[in-house]
Enzyme design. Structure first.
Site, PDB file in Angstrom:
ATOM      1  N   ASP A 136       0.798  -1.266  -0.054  1.00  0.00           N
ATOM      2  CA  ASP A 136      -0.037   0.001   0.020  1.00  0.00           C
ATOM      3  C   ASP A 136       0.949   1.135  -0.191  1.00  0.00           C
ATOM      4  O   ASP A 136       1.917   1.143   0.327  1.00  0.00           O
ATOM      5  CB  ASP A 136      -0.992  -0.265   1.228  1.00  0.00           C
ATOM      6  CG  ASP A 136      -2.313   0.430   1.008  1.00  0.00           C
ATOM      7  OD1 ASP A 136      -2.335   1.393   0.011  1.00  0.00           O
ATOM      8  OD2 ASP A 136      -3.177   0.285   2.028  1.00  0.00           O
ATOM      9  N   ASP A 181     -10.560   2.004  -3.816  1.00  0.00           N
ATOM     10  CA  ASP A 181     -11.197   1.548  -2.500  1.00  0.00           C
ATOM     11  C   ASP A 181     -12.755   1.724  -2.487  1.00  0.00           C
ATOM     12  O   ASP A 181     -13.347   1.285  -1.364  1.00  0.00           O
ATOM     13  CB  ASP A 181     -10.532   2.688  -1.318  1.00  0.00           C
ATOM     14  CG  ASP A 181      -9.245   2.350  -0.584  1.00  0.00           C
ATOM     15  OD1 ASP A 181      -8.723   1.117  -0.942  1.00  0.00           O
ATOM     16  OD2 ASP A 181      -8.761   2.997   0.098  1.00  0.00           O
TER      17      ASP A 181
HETATM   18  C1  DGJ Z   1      -5.882   1.944   1.891  1.00  0.00           C
HETATM   19  C2  DGJ Z   1      -6.166   0.600   1.098  1.00  0.00           C
HETATM   20  O1  DGJ Z   1      -6.577   0.977  -0.330  1.00  0.00           O
HETATM   21  C3  DGJ Z   1      -7.238  -0.318   1.684  1.00  0.00           C
HETATM   22  O2  DGJ Z   1      -7.667  -1.208   1.009  1.00  0.00           O
HETATM   23  C4  DGJ Z   1      -6.712  -0.538   3.182  1.00  0.00           C
HETATM   24  O3  DGJ Z   1      -5.585  -1.539   2.716  1.00  0.00           O
HETATM   25  C5  DGJ Z   1      -6.262   0.590   3.985  1.00  0.00           C
HETATM   26  N1  DGJ Z   1      -5.503   1.376   3.173  1.00  0.00           N
HETATM   27  C6  DGJ Z   1      -5.437   0.067   5.113  1.00  0.00           C
HETATM   28  O4  DGJ Z   1      -4.962   1.071   5.807  1.00  0.00           O
END
Ligand code: DGJ
Length: 784
Positions: A482, A552
């Protein structure tokens, strides 16, 4: 195939299966672009001379190159690249400040070589070839006054009608040199107006499509966020304003780069259209000492006469074959269950295992533990950088959890965000100078975290070693990588003041070194890129990580648009897509279960919700959907993808390479009353083959019909009353099934689907197609 014709001066013709690209050396030594588009089938230089610019007088108020060539007016020519300063007042490809402060460069042809290999880059990821068909043209140019050398590189991939371009500047002078920009691609088309389609957005709203036709001036697409960004993806198209999905000239462009990027389309004073793409020049300044060189990333371009769809399929093939690499390149990707939207930071080993177990029962193959497993990480304000397991949550560490998952029959995946640090962390306390920040000055924050300074090799080494420790501490087969903030206060404490203009680019180079090393050390791990969803969805990341978490936003109706946006430039095998809870956590929208599955199935399927909360009916459904997905996985992940209508209806088809299997989606955003008849138009089928066209049998919960239940029962049922719930448990309504045998040609003429509900009655022949409804249609060729 690349050919060089040597008449008076060299002329180059680059052919792919359906396209040609041609340029020549002018009498002045500049390079004139002659053609990029449909295949010319030319066999001699004479033939190509019809494509050259003819001029015998200099028009008014322009600059002629020199006294010997007064009619060489660079401003009104199609050029392979432009350095500016010699009369071409359009936006340049290259901007240098020479040791004497001069900003005029004049690179002239000095030689060329053709080879049939693609050497890897020294500093950047690039395309690569395993087919043995790539050809490579290097054109060398020398600055007439200062002596620096510029190399232009062309890589020709005939199988997917793609040509990649890049450039390298070598300071062969005896003085230092300042590079203010070195882009990757310049394409000058002789006419206008062309339409530009770009893909812009923001967090949870990635890849929105916007089109404009440019009659004059300049249109800029860019990211200045440090990453390729959700604000504007580096992929874009240039096309005939009348182009459609299936017809019309369409060019596609992308950049193999993950940092600040810059793309422009400009119509100059004489109506020619210039396209530029490369590393963003703003905030960029690279100093080259004598002997130093600078490599620009590779840019990708394709052309198709078959509209957006033809362009997309060229790009898809290219990304699958010449960008994605490693053990996972062609492998079916596992169906995963991710803990994030099920538990966020709130979990223990026990709760994870019970979630995982419920997933295993439904066919999940891989369990991914998301954020929250390390340091004191109980929210997003602390512990990034402290990659030691939180033993209160996971008493057996990663190894213990991995072992228990294996015993359940599941693979284990883990979340990391290695490029970041929270100020509230041991890492920050120990190394405050490892973050990207201006020493002694206040820093602006994003998600209460800071970027580590990846321009610093010491920081790169730390990440490599720490991640090696994490990835080898348990039986880990998947990593979600991430990246959750964008750049601000750009500064590398490891670089001297005069080199701060290199920071953002050096960060990206540092990231590539880290990714390169870790993917080499852990070739069996399936890496999935992520940046708050799709904030870094680009070909640079895909050169290391075969798939990326697309957004997301897991709401199916948002996702159908987001995934459709990506599909213009990226294949389905690169898109992570999950079924999630309802109402959705990002939009609070409620969508039917089927639609959540149907949309997520067009990509790399996962689940991201608490499966223990599902009703028995939902569990049964999900189990059979996961089984169905596995049967059709190759088609969903690696098929040739076709878009049909897009708007209130979304229509997609993915077809296996042998065209024996195809699966289609028809999704409706909002219902219009009494529109009973709808057609689904598959594409890409073999016209001659006979297919069985069908859909999955539906069983509808009676409650979907609300108080209409009172029209069929002899007593009054109050909605949501215990009686209503009891009837709904006992009775489900059959949904329509399609069952047609016909040739591909007939099906592609438009399958007339069964009548939709229109307020007057319902039986098993009626299509229940309300707001956000969708169907998957399966097409299976009969054995020959
Ligand atoms: C952002 C990501 O896109 C989410 O799927 C998740 O992993 C969160 N970060 C975790 O902090």
């Amino acid at each position: 195939m690349i050919r060089r014709f040597d008449g008076d001066r060299p002329l180059f013709l680059l052919d792919t299966e359906h396209t040609s690209y041609a340029f020549r050396v002018l009498p002045t030594g500049h390079l004139e672009q002659l053609h990029y588009g449909p295949k010319l089938e030319a066999i001699s230089a004479e033939e190509l001379l019809s494509l050259t610019e003819k001029r015998t007088f200099q028009p008014g108020a322009v600059i002629g190159y020199d006294a010997r060539h007064p009619t060489t007016v660079l401003e009104d020519m199609c050029l392979e690249f432009s350095a500016g300063g010699k009369g071409d007042v359009r936006e340049p490809f290259l901007e240098l400040v020479h040791h004497d402060g001069g900003r005029t460069s004049d690179f002239l042809f000095a030689g060329a070589e053709i080879t049939d290999t693609k050497p890897p880059y020294a500093t950047l990821p690039g395309s690569y070839d395993e087919s043995g068909r790539v050809e490579h043209l290097t054109v060398r140019l020398r600055d007439a006054q200062y002596g620096e050398e510029l190399e232009l590189h062309y890589y020709v991939y005939p199988d997917c009608d793609v040509i990649c371009r890049s450039a390298k500047l070598i300071n062969l002078s005896r003085q230092s040199l300042e590079v203010d920009r070195l882009l990757s691609l310049q394409l000058d088309l002789p006419d206008s107006p062309w339409a530009v389609t770009c893909f812009h957005g923001a967090w949870v709203r990635e890849m929105e499509k916007a089109t404009l036709t440019l009659p004059a001036g300049r249109f800029v697409m860019e990211s200045r966020m440090g990453c390729s960004s959700s604000r504007m993806n580096p992929f874009f198209m240039l096309h005939d304003p009348e182009a459609t999905e299936d017809s019309g000239a369409c060019y596609g462009f992308n950049l193999i780069y993950s940092g600040n990027h810059y793309e422009t389309v400009e119509v100059g004073a004489f109506g020619k259209t210039r396209i530029l793409s490369g590393v963003h020049p703003q905030g960029f300044r690279f100093l080259l000492q004598p002997g130093d060189s600078f490599e620009a990333p590779e840019a990708v371009m394709t052309y198709s006469a078959e509209g957006f769809g033809g362009q997309s399929r060229n790009m898809h093939r290219f990304v699958r074959e010449h960008i994605v690499r490693g053990q996972w390149k062609h492998k079916p990707r596992p169906v995963l269950l991710n803990s994030w939207e099920a538990s966020y930071f709130n979990f223990t080993e026990r709760s994870l295992l019970s979630l995982a177990k419920s997933g295993k029962e439904l066919g999940i193959e891989l369990f991914v533990m998301d954020d929250g497993w390390f340091g004191e990480r109980s929210d997003d304000t602390r512990s990034l950088g402290d990659w030691d397991v939180n033993l209160k949550k996971l008493p057996g560490g990663l190894a213990g959890l991995g072992k228990k998952l294996k015993e359940l029959g599941l693979d284990f995946g883990v979340w990391v965000e290695p490029e970041m640090v929270n100020v509230r962390s041991k890492l920050f306390e120990a190394h405050p100078d490892w973050t990207m920040a201006i020493p002694g000055k206040p820093h602006s924050e994003g998600r209460t975290q800071r970027l580590l300074d990846l321009a610093n090799p010491e920081v790169q080494d730390f990440i490599i070693e720490k991640m090696t420790e994490v990835f080898s501490s348990a039986d880990i087969s998947y990593v979600k990588w991430d990246f959750n903030r964008i750049f601000s206060d750009v500064y590398s404490p490891a670089l001297p003041p005069e080199k701060q203009g290199e920071t953002a680019h050096r960060y990206v180079l540092g990231l590539y070194r880290v990714m390169d090393e870790l993917t080499r050390r852990f070739p069996h791990i399936l890496f999935e890129g992520c940046a708050s969803g799709g904030n870094r969805f680009d070909l640079g990341i895909l050169a290391y990580f075969p798939q990326i978490w697309a957004s997301d936003n897991t709401d199916a109706v948002s996702r159908v648009r987001i995934q459709e946006g990506y599909s213009y430039g990226y294949p389905l095998s690169t898109l992570g897509a999950h079924i999630s809870a309802c109402p959705n956590h990002q939009t609070l929208r409620s969508t039917p279960w089927d639609t959540r599955f149907n949309v997520a199935a067009f990509g790399v399927l996962g689940c991201e919700l608490d499966l223990r909360d599902l009703s028995a009916e939902e569990r049964k459904k999900l189990k059979s959907e996961i089984a169905l997905y596995k049967n059709w996985r190759e088609v969903f992940q690696y098929g040739d993808f076709y878009r049909g209508r897009s708007g209130n209806l979304h229509e997609w088809t993915s077809v296996s390479p042998d065209r024996r299997m195809a699966v289609g989606l028809l999704l409706q955003e909002l219902t219009r009353a009494n529109t009973q008849f709808e057609r689904y138009f598959p594409k890409g089928l073999d016209g001659e083959k006979r297919y069985h066209f069908s859909n999955e049998e539906q069983r509808l919960n009676l409650k979907r019909f609300g108080s209409l239940v009172n029209t069929v029962v002899p007593f009054h049922v109050k909605q949501d009353s215990p009686v209503h719930n009891a009837i709904a448990r006992a009775v489900t309504m059959p949904g329509e099934t399609e069952d047609i045998k016909a040739t591909g040609r007939t099906l592609m003429a438009g399958v007339k689907l069964k009548q939709a509900f229109s307020g007057t009655g319902y039986n098993e022949e009626v299509r229940y197609f309300v707001d956000f409804s969708s169907r998957l249609y399966f097409m299976l060729a009969e054995e020959e």
